[in-house]
Scaffold this motif. Structure first.
Motif, mmCIF file in Angstrom:
data_model
loop_
_atom_site.group_PDB
_atom_site.id
_atom_site.type_symbol
_atom_site.label_atom_id
_atom_site.label_comp_id
_atom_site.label_asym_id
_atom_site.label_seq_id
_atom_site.Cartn_x
_atom_site.Cartn_y
_atom_site.Cartn_z
ATOM 1 N N ASN A 21 0.835 -1.206 0.000
ATOM 2 C CA ASN A 21 0.000 0.000 0.000
ATOM 3 C C ASN A 21 0.861 1.245 0.000
ATOM 4 O O ASN A 21 0.583 2.194 -0.719
ATOM 5 N N ASN A 22 1.909 1.271 0.829
ATOM 6 C CA ASN A 22 2.776 2.439 0.901
ATOM 7 C C ASN A 22 3.501 2.673 -0.415
ATOM 8 O O ASN A 22 3.623 3.810 -0.859
ATOM 9 N N SER A 25 0.910 4.031 -2.926
ATOM 10 C CA SER A 25 0.508 5.395 -2.607
ATOM 11 C C SER A 25 1.668 6.369 -2.813
ATOM 12 O O SER A 25 1.456 7.484 -3.271
ATOM 13 N N SER A 86 -2.247 15.481 3.982
ATOM 14 C CA SER A 86 -2.558 14.340 4.841
ATOM 15 C C SER A 86 -2.775 13.085 4.016
ATOM 16 O O SER A 86 -3.152 13.140 2.847
ATOM 17 N N GLN A 87 -2.504 11.973 4.676
ATOM 18 C CA GLN A 87 -2.701 10.663 4.071
ATOM 19 C C GLN A 87 -3.099 9.733 5.204
ATOM 20 O O GLN A 87 -2.423 9.682 6.228
ATOM 21 N N ARG A 88 -4.201 9.017 5.008
ATOM 22 C CA ARG A 88 -4.623 8.097 6.061
ATOM 23 C C ARG A 88 -5.372 6.927 5.444
ATOM 24 O O ARG A 88 -5.864 7.005 4.326
ATOM 25 N N GLU A 89 -5.444 5.856 6.213
ATOM 26 C CA GLU A 89 -6.178 4.676 5.778
ATOM 27 C C GLU A 89 -7.163 4.303 6.862
ATOM 28 O O GLU A 89 -6.807 4.225 8.042
ATOM 29 N N ILE A 90 -8.397 4.093 6.453
ATOM 30 C CA ILE A 90 -9.459 3.719 7.385
ATOM 31 C C ILE A 90 -10.211 2.542 6.773
ATOM 32 O O ILE A 90 -10.795 2.665 5.698
ATOM 33 N N MET A 94 -8.163 4.321 1.519
ATOM 34 C CA MET A 94 -7.099 5.293 1.737
ATOM 35 C C MET A 94 -7.545 6.658 1.225
ATOM 36 O O MET A 94 -8.231 6.749 0.203
ATOM 37 N N TYR A 95 -7.162 7.680 1.946
ATOM 38 C CA TYR A 95 -7.454 9.064 1.571
ATOM 39 C C TYR A 95 -6.143 9.833 1.453
ATOM 40 O O TYR A 95 -5.295 9.739 2.329
ATOM 41 N N ILE A 96 -6.013 10.588 0.370
ATOM 42 C CA ILE A 96 -4.866 11.466 0.173
ATOM 43 C C ILE A 96 -5.417 12.866 -0.053
ATOM 44 O O ILE A 96 -6.323 13.054 -0.875
ATOM 45 N N THR A 110 -8.709 16.059 -2.908
ATOM 46 C CA THR A 110 -8.895 14.908 -2.043
ATOM 47 C C THR A 110 -9.133 13.699 -2.945
ATOM 48 O O THR A 110 -9.959 13.765 -3.859
#
Length: 128
Positions: A21-22, A25, A86-90, A94-96, A110
């Protein structure tokens, strides 16, 4: 002993999933920083939701049409780069978020992505 082996295998599989994933992304973020539209649109799912400034949101637009629309937006606004905020995974999504850089102004962007098989696919792009 079996417990230690099971836990080790579990941790290695989680680590490799996180690394994939990293890597994906990071490649997408680099494409955004380079303002490389063709690399960015390679991440598009078959159908995405797209919102551009001063335009209505388009739901379920095909990959080809979405690619052309985003390419035109980049060319019209002379997008020069991207700054990640910001970058996060829920829960596997994933959201960038960040800013698209131009000479005159910046646009907020977004992106929502979901993992499908081995690939991260863009489902939603919102630019304002």
């Amino acid at each position: 002993m079996k417990l230690i082996l099971s836990v080790s295998v579990f941790l290695v599989s989680i680590y490799s999933f996180a690394q994939n994933n990293n890597t994906s992304s990071e490649a997408l973020i680099n494409a955004l920083k380079e303002a490389n539209v063709s690399k960015i649109t390679n991440y598009f799912d078959n159908f995405i939701d797209l919102k551009l400034p001063q335009k209505d949101e388009i739901k379920n637009i095909g990959k080809t049409q979405a690619s052309l629309t985003v390419k035109n937006f980049y060319e019209e606004n002379v997008i020069k780069g991207f700054e990640l905020s910001s970058q996060r995974e829920i829960a596997g999504t994933m959201y960038i978020a960040g800013k698209l850089k131009t000479s005159n102004a910046d646009f907020n962007i977004t992106i929502m992505l979901k993992k499908k098989g081995e690939d991260l696919n863009i489902l939603t792009v919102r630019i304002n």
